[in-house]
Design a protein around this motif. Structure first.
Motif, mmCIF file in Angstrom:
data_model
loop_
_atom_site.group_PDB
_atom_site.id
_atom_site.type_symbol
_atom_site.label_atom_id
_atom_site.label_comp_id
_atom_site.label_asym_id
_atom_site.label_seq_id
_atom_site.Cartn_x
_atom_site.Cartn_y
_atom_site.Cartn_z
ATOM 1 N N ARG A 1 0.821 -1.212 0.000
ATOM 2 C CA ARG A 1 0.000 0.000 0.000
ATOM 3 C C ARG A 1 0.854 1.261 0.000
ATOM 4 N N LEU A 2 2.049 1.167 0.562
ATOM 5 C CA LEU A 2 2.975 2.300 0.477
ATOM 6 C C LEU A 2 3.549 2.422 -0.934
ATOM 7 N N GLN A 3 3.895 1.318 -1.543
ATOM 8 C CA GLN A 3 4.423 1.335 -2.904
ATOM 9 C C GLN A 3 3.411 1.928 -3.880
ATOM 10 N N LEU A 4 2.131 1.672 -3.627
ATOM 11 C CA LEU A 4 1.062 2.172 -4.497
ATOM 12 C C LEU A 4 0.640 3.590 -4.132
ATOM 13 N N LYS A 5 1.296 4.152 -3.118
ATOM 14 C CA LYS A 5 1.036 5.531 -2.667
ATOM 15 C C LYS A 5 -0.406 5.724 -2.187
ATOM 16 N N LEU A 6 -0.953 4.687 -1.558
ATOM 17 C CA LEU A 6 -2.299 4.791 -0.995
ATOM 18 C C LEU A 6 -2.264 5.497 0.356
ATOM 19 N N HIS A 7 -1.089 5.528 1.007
ATOM 20 C CA HIS A 7 -0.907 6.196 2.298
ATOM 21 C C HIS A 7 0.486 6.806 2.338
ATOM 22 N N ASP A 8 0.705 7.690 3.304
ATOM 23 C CA ASP A 8 1.973 8.412 3.384
ATOM 24 C C ASP A 8 3.068 7.659 4.124
ATOM 25 N N ASN A 9 2.694 6.852 5.115
ATOM 26 C CA ASN A 9 3.690 6.144 5.906
ATOM 27 C C ASN A 9 3.096 4.869 6.484
ATOM 28 N N SER A 10 3.941 4.073 7.108
ATOM 29 C CA SER A 10 3.506 2.770 7.635
ATOM 30 C C SER A 10 2.441 2.918 8.710
ATOM 31 N N ALA A 11 2.611 3.907 9.594
ATOM 32 C CA ALA A 11 1.645 4.108 10.674
ATOM 33 C C ALA A 11 0.265 4.428 10.107
ATOM 34 N N ALA A 12 0.228 5.242 9.056
ATOM 35 C CA ALA A 12 -1.048 5.603 8.444
ATOM 36 C C ALA A 12 -1.717 4.380 7.820
ATOM 37 N N VAL A 13 -0.910 3.492 7.234
ATOM 38 C CA VAL A 13 -1.464 2.269 6.649
ATOM 39 C C VAL A 13 -2.103 1.408 7.731
ATOM 40 N N VAL A 14 -1.371 1.202 8.827
ATOM 41 C CA VAL A 14 -1.879 0.354 9.905
ATOM 42 C C VAL A 14 -3.144 0.950 10.519
ATOM 43 N N ARG A 15 -3.136 2.271 10.758
ATOM 44 C CA ARG A 15 -4.326 2.925 11.338
ATOM 45 C C ARG A 15 -5.537 2.769 10.419
ATOM 46 N N SER A 16 -5.327 2.956 9.134
ATOM 47 C CA SER A 16 -6.424 2.843 8.180
ATOM 48 C C SER A 16 -6.983 1.418 8.131
ATOM 49 N N ILE A 17 -6.095 0.448 8.145
ATOM 50 C CA ILE A 17 -6.532 -0.953 8.096
ATOM 51 C C ILE A 17 -7.319 -1.317 9.346
ATOM 52 N N LEU A 18 -6.795 -0.954 10.521
ATOM 53 C CA LEU A 18 -7.480 -1.284 11.773
ATOM 54 C C LEU A 18 -8.829 -0.599 11.871
ATOM 55 N N LYS A 19 -8.924 0.623 11.344
ATOM 56 C CA LYS A 19 -10.170 1.383 11.411
ATOM 57 C C LYS A 19 -11.216 0.857 10.438
ATOM 58 N N ASN A 20 -10.815 0.559 9.219
ATOM 59 C CA ASN A 20 -11.767 0.204 8.169
ATOM 60 C C ASN A 20 -11.949 -1.289 7.944
ATOM 61 N N GLU A 21 -10.939 -2.076 8.303
ATOM 62 C CA GLU A 21 -11.006 -3.509 8.013
ATOM 63 C C GLU A 21 -10.834 -4.396 9.233
#
Length: 307
Positions: A137-157
């Motif tokens: 998800r970082l490679q695809l530029k869906l989020h700015d950093n690792s923490a943002a990816v984890v927060r988004s996943i935990l919140k939405n999925e």
């Protein structure tokens, strides 16, 4: 029965040697080849149907050029996701090669010997998927950093979102590992016979150049056959639910590997199942060369230093 202390020490040293060499090989491989992995991921995630004609290789070359041209800082962009990739490589290395070595030792000489690759694939997938999800998800530029990816996943999925594409990863790893290790063992025997000139030659006596050649051929043989599963796995890991996200995520709606392969072939054409094949061939062949050469070299360094 209690093992004699010298034997126990030898077994402990051997395990430490394998873990040390595996970690070195994983970190070096990930660091050197990450930009190629990013190109592969972006090609595989692109759902646009390619124009007919030109073949997979030409299509990949055009896509790679387009991706690089679109970036103001292409090198920096292609290194997005390196941190979770390298961090995740350590626990993966700790279980990957030791699992294979242990499984091979236990199953050697039996009809179940090929299952060493299956066991290795299943175990390594358990520790690799979460970091692969974050990395993709970082490679695809869906989020700015690792923490943002984890927060988004935990919140939405929810927590299980960190294991998106787990079954696809297991299928891919098992399929790849079975072919890879079967080819690897055979090539080691063949090269030992050709290079060392004896049927009883020890493959561990082969030099770095020959080890690199073995790794190159092994990676090239297995990459093309597993590419369709890898395309679907990438999309399962990074697909969004309910529609395209602001970051450019796509709601593929795949329910699994078979469904994903069917939908890709139906909507984009069968050739799209091999999107990203060229960088993956480079990644797997060159990556196997780097990995195996570093692995064998690190084992030699460890043996000289501690054994």
């Amino acid at each position: 029965m209690q093992l004699p202390n010298p034997l126990l020490s030898l077994m402990t040293a051997h395990s430490a040697e394998i873990i040390f060499a595996s970690c070195c090989a994983e970190v070096v491989q990930k660091s050197v080849l990450h930009p190629i992995d990013s190109l592969k991921t972006r090609m595989q995630y692109n759902a646009k149907k390619r124009p007919s004609g030109g073949g997979v290789v030409l299509g990949d070359l055009k896509d790679a050029w387009r991706i690089v041209q679109m970036e103001k800082q292409p090198v920096r962009s292609l290194y997005r996701g390196l941190v979770p990739s390298v961090v995740g490589s350590v626990p993966t290395a700790i279980v990957y090669m030791p699992t294979y070595e242990a499984s091979k030792a236990m199953l050697s000489g039996t009809c179940l010997a090929p299952l060493a690759g299956v066991v290795t694939g299943c175990v390594s997938a358990c520790v690799r998927v979460p970091t692969s999800v974050v990395k993709s998800r970082l490679q695809l530029k869906l989020h700015d950093n690792s923490a943002a990816v984890v927060r988004s996943i935990l919140k939405n999925e929810g927590p299980l979102g960190l294991f998106a594409g787990f079954r696809a990863t297991v299928a891919l790893d098992v399929f790849y590992a079975v072919i890879q290790f079967a080819v690897l063992e055979r090539l080691r025997q063949v090269f030992a016979l050709l290079v060392l000139g004896s049927a009883g030659g020890n493959p561990s006596e082969l030099g770095p150049a020959w080890n690199a050649a073995i790794g190159f051929l092994t990676g090239a043989v297995t990459a093309a056959a597993t590419e369709p599963v890898d395309v679907v796995r990438t999309r399962l890991m990074a697909q969004v639910k309910g529609g395209a996200s602001k970051g450019g995520g796509i709601a593929f709606g795949y329910t699994g590997v078979v469904d994903g392969i069917y939908q890709v072939a139906k909507s984009e054409g069968v050739g799209s199942l091999w999107k990203g094949l060229l960088p993956r061939l480079i990644l797997k062949s060159l990556g196997s060369s780097v990995w195996y050469a570093v692995y064998m070299g690190a084992r030699g360094v460890f043996q000289q230093a501690f054994i």
